[in-house]
Write an enzyme that holds these catalytic residues in place. Sequence first.
Site: not given
Ligand SMILES: NC(=O)C1=CN([C@@H]2O[C@H](COP(=O)(O)OP(=O)(O)OC[C@H]3O[C@@H](n4cnc5c(N)ncnc54)[C@H](O)[C@@H]3O)[C@@H](O)[C@H]2O)C=CC1
Ligand SMILES: CCCCCC(=O)O
Length: 485
Positions: A179, A254, A288, A387
């Site tokens: 998804k 993550e 992130c 964040e």
């Molecule tokens: N720690 C990591 O590796 C990463 C963390 N992030 C975090 O994600 C955020 C930004 O990315 P977004 O896509 O906006 O995050 P998001 O958490 O809003 O969405 C992520 C995924 O979860 C789905 N989702 C939304 N509501 C849901 C629910 N109730 N149940 C299950 N799935 C649901 C979304 O459709 C999407 O596919 C930021 O906070 C960022 O820091 C983003 C990328 C990597």
């Molecule tokens: C979801 C996090 C991606 C990190 C990608 C990078 O730091 O190269």
Amino acid sequence: MSFTAGETILNYIQGEWTASSTGELDPSINPAQPTQVVGWVQRSSLQDLDAAVTSAKAAQRAWRKLSAPARGEYLYKVADLLEQRLDDIAETMTREMGKTFPEAKGETARGAAILRYYAGEGMRKVGDVIPSTDSEALMFTTRVPLGVVGVITPWNFPVAIPIWKMAPALIYGNAVVLKPAGEAAVTAAKVIACFHDAKIPAGVVSMVTGQGSVIGQGIIDHPGINGITFTGSNTVGKTIAKGAIARGAKYQLEMGGKNPVIVADDADLEQAVEATISGGLRSTGQKCTATSRVVVQSGIYDAFKQRLLERVQMLKVGDGMEAGTWMGPCASENQLQTVLSYISRGLEEGASLLHGGGKPAGLENGFYVEPTLFDNVRPHMTIAKEEIFGPVLALMKVDTLEEALALANDSEFGLSASIFTKNIGSMLAFVNEMEAGLVRINAESAGVELQAPFGGMKQSSSHSREQGQAAIEFFTSIKTVFIKS
Ligand SMILES: NC(=O)C1=CN([C@@H]2O[C@H](COP(=O)(O)OP(=O)(O)OC[C@H]3O[C@@H](n4cnc5c(N)ncnc54)[C@H](O)[C@@H]3O)[C@@H](O)[C@H]2O)C=CC1
Ligand SMILES: CCCCCC(=O)O
């Protein structure tokens, strides 16, 4: 707002591209040109998800019986197709979520490398022979797949993140239901098309697009989903954890970060400035692992601030498809508004705006925001704690390295962190005391390498690790075997 035409993206279930049962579509738009629809995406129902899970469950029974090297042969084919289609997939990524075209090409190449890495992992041993106290017995461990894995991914790495979840899931014998985030669903579909064209057995890979609260929540709740791997916000991550634990499903999260860089008095100034800019502002700060807190020792503070300002002022913001663009738009209007609201909060709470803070002149139409620098940021301020997920850097001054480490650790997050210093004692203190899953010395806070474990501490993660050989821990269960004649 009238949209220009875009292709219609279908779900991928039982090896076929199929429309959702709802017949409803959502536009995935170009953040640089919001009237441009990159694609129309299925707003699927739980019925569509159930069809995918049922198909995955059936297909996984045969898939797990293949040898891991045989499964790896499929991943090698997917990697070749991804590579052949690299420019098209990268262009779709740039047009759909704003990342510059060179970065998008790099990410797509990274996806191919990840697929090949895990194809190779199919040849690696998965267990150990352990001497039993019974001299006539044979005892060993092996590993078995979870079954069907739900993969829920964000929009910021629309190729790398789905693949670094799907590839290990598949090589270890699971079937997957993806998804993707709505803001990157067209890109996801092009990745799935590579699996289809590699002739992966029907049902082993599925994609169902739709609202997170419907299809994402559906993955959490579906009894046919044995494991959930998620990357995204802490809010959604906690929802996933609660739902998974309620039905005993394995889950991996993550999530966010508030990543610090420490610039010590003895740092190489140019190196520290360039890495702070790259780590904090590339991909419009939407990583992130992006740098957001800049902790600078007082001895170098003024020189660092001056040089940082000079360099940030030179950055070219624009459409990621245009040559020379250094930073594209925020991925969505929501993300832009989130970033602007944090900037306002920073001003309200007394931080000093050094640069940026608004929309760039001449770029009124797209979801653009200026690279933004704040000075005099205090630890209690919202922009030092939460964040932002945008191109906003918060400068904080300290006198000693001990103060710097204490400040760097003063966060509920613990994903990545950097230090710039030439002193081995400072490096070792940082390695030992920094509470983060990824610590980098004289290098930016972003920069995950596919062969190494990746994940956070504290609120950044559910404390498993992705990538490298660590991925096997989540996507399999260890089985201890005792055999007596
Ligand atoms: N720690 C990591 O590796 C990463 C963390 N992030 C975090 O994600 C955020 C930004 O990315 P977004 O896509 O906006 O995050 P998001 O958490 O809003 O969405 C992520 C995924 O979860 C789905 N989702 C939304 N509501 C849901 C629910 N109730 N149940 C299950 N799935 C649901 C979304 O459709 C999407 O596919 C930021 O906070 C960022 O820091 C983003 C990328 C990597
Ligand atoms: C979801 C996090 C991606 C990190 C990608 C990078 O730091 O190269």
